[in-house]
Design an enzyme around this catalytic site. Sequence first.
Site, PDB file in Angstrom:
ATOM      1  N   GLY A 185       2.150  49.103  16.361  1.00 50.15           N
ATOM      2  CA  GLY A 185       2.413  48.325  15.978  1.00 50.15           C
ATOM      3  C   GLY A 185       1.066  47.602  14.972  1.00 50.15           C
ATOM      4  N   GLY A 227       0.615  44.781  12.001  1.00 46.07           N
ATOM      5  CA  GLY A 227       1.334  43.725  12.054  1.00 46.07           C
ATOM      6  C   GLY A 227       0.460  42.842  12.442  1.00 46.07           C
ATOM      7  N   GLN A 228       0.766  41.619  12.105  1.00 43.51           N
ATOM      8  CA  GLN A 228       0.177  40.749  12.346  1.00 43.51           C
ATOM      9  C   GLN A 228      -1.214  40.667  13.740  1.00 43.51           C
ATOM     10  OE1 GLN A 228       1.643  36.429  14.226  1.00 43.51           O
ATOM     11  NE2 GLN A 228       0.220  35.047  13.210  1.00 43.51           N
ATOM     12  N   ILE A 240       5.079  52.489  11.764  1.00 49.36           N
ATOM     13  CA  ILE A 240       6.625  52.268  11.401  1.00 49.36           C
ATOM     14  C   ILE A 240       6.511  52.980  10.067  1.00 49.36           C
ATOM     15  CG2 ILE A 240       7.745  52.010  13.796  1.00 49.36           C
ATOM     16  CD1 ILE A 240       8.591  49.982  11.474  1.00 49.36           C
ATOM     17  N   ARG A 241       7.592  53.979   9.287  1.00 46.95           N
ATOM     18  CA  ARG A 241       7.379  54.420   8.114  1.00 46.95           C
ATOM     19  C   ARG A 241       7.405  52.792   7.572  1.00 46.95           C
ATOM     20  NH1 ARG A 241       7.277  59.264   7.681  1.00 46.95           N
ATOM     21  NH2 ARG A 241       8.928  60.769   9.853  1.00 46.95           N
ATOM     22  N   TYR A 256      14.812  36.029  20.597  1.00 52.12           N
ATOM     23  CA  TYR A 256      13.469  36.208  21.418  1.00 52.12           C
ATOM     24  C   TYR A 256      12.853  35.845  22.196  1.00 52.12           C
ATOM     25  CZ  TYR A 256       7.985  35.316  19.883  1.00 52.12           C
ATOM     26  OH  TYR A 256       7.268  35.589  19.618  1.00 52.12           O
ATOM     27  N   LYS A 300      12.053  37.567  25.660  1.00 53.22           N
ATOM     28  CA  LYS A 300      10.687  37.696  26.064  1.00 53.22           C
ATOM     29  C   LYS A 300      10.881  37.466  27.435  1.00 53.22           C
ATOM     30  CE  LYS A 300       7.603  38.549  22.760  1.00 53.22           C
ATOM     31  NZ  LYS A 300       7.417  39.620  22.580  1.00 53.22           N
TER      32      LYS A 300
HETATM   33  N1  SER Z   1       4.613  33.142  16.377  1.00 52.46           N
HETATM   34  C1  SER Z   1       6.064  33.368  17.250  1.00 52.46           C
HETATM   35  C2  SER Z   1       6.969  32.635  16.071  1.00 52.46           C
HETATM   36  O1  SER Z   1       6.871  31.727  16.504  1.00 52.46           O
HETATM   37  C3  SER Z   1       6.347  32.494  18.730  1.00 52.46           C
HETATM   38  O2  SER Z   1       5.848  33.447  19.802  1.00 52.46           O
HETATM   39  O3  SER Z   1       8.578  33.321  17.158  1.00 52.46           O
END
Ligand code: SER
Length: 317
Positions: free
Chosen positions: A8, A11-12, A35-36, A143, A147
């Site tokens: 990743g 990514g951010q 990733i592509r 999410y 986690k």
């Molecule tokens: N920044 C994330 C979100 O807002 C939280 O870990 O999904």
Amino acid sequence: MKNILVIGATGQIGSELTMKLRGIYGNEHVVAGYIRGAEPKGILLESGPAEICDVTDGAAIDAVVKKYHIDTIYNLAALLSVVAENKPMLAWKIGIDGLWNILEIARENGCAVFTPSSIGSFGPETPRDQTPQDTTQRPRTIYGISKVTTELLSDWYFNKYGVDTRSVRFPGLISNVTPPGGGTTDYAVDIYYAAVKGQDFICPIAEGTYMDMMYMPDALNACVQLMEANPVRLAHRNGFNIASMSFEPGEIYREIQKHRPDFRMQYQVDALKQSIASSWPNSLDDTCARNEWDWNPTFNLESMTVDMLEKLSARLA
Ligand code: SER
């Protein structure tokens, strides 16, 4: 010398973490996994090795790990909370099936693994203020469920196989480099872009909704510091509460107005984002991280705002 794979890497978090790790351990020792469709560009591409690393393709990642003699994996592949809620099966496939792949590769190749957890791993039954390290985790989002599973599976690999897994529960991350995509805390990044562009900001989160946030330089330090920590001191592993600031939309708005008095914000609450935000803690207690690996953030809302406005103004000018 460490040999590190960042999955990743565009990514951010990855886009900045990869460059920070290259600065510490040497360019050739840090592989940017992507990733592509999210290929590395510019300095990220030119400064060191890069390989396609899709977490759902374990065999390909295993080959990269062997090719570069990788001993540490930063597994940053994930969908953020709002996107995950709309694509739950994909969120699970990347977050959990992908994690299984990484943990198996780590077990077979003797790698340490860092996989972020989040404030999203908590839910409405969790104590809201100064949320303890060890407490109720009954999240209501896919999410958060992924986690909590990440934390448990990572601890299981450590306890059962001795795989050196470590993680932190990140708050909303604020950066002037790579924008987040589809998180509940994104408003705290978007508001700076609006202010610098001279636009009004429509805030999707209701006034009075507190969430923990962190400036990216502190988040990157947390990743490196935890992976360098003496394992003898670690009573916890997956994942540590870390905190540096907690605010509600009105507070960040007024902080920006100190520097941009003409800046205006209005509320137009997004139902999904608000329901997620309302189920998360107001602030975390990060005593264990401070005691076990000397976590000590440097930015607060005031100093972050000065830096964000300065950096974004220079870049968007
Ligand atoms: N920044 C994330 C979100 O807002 C939280 O870990 O999904």
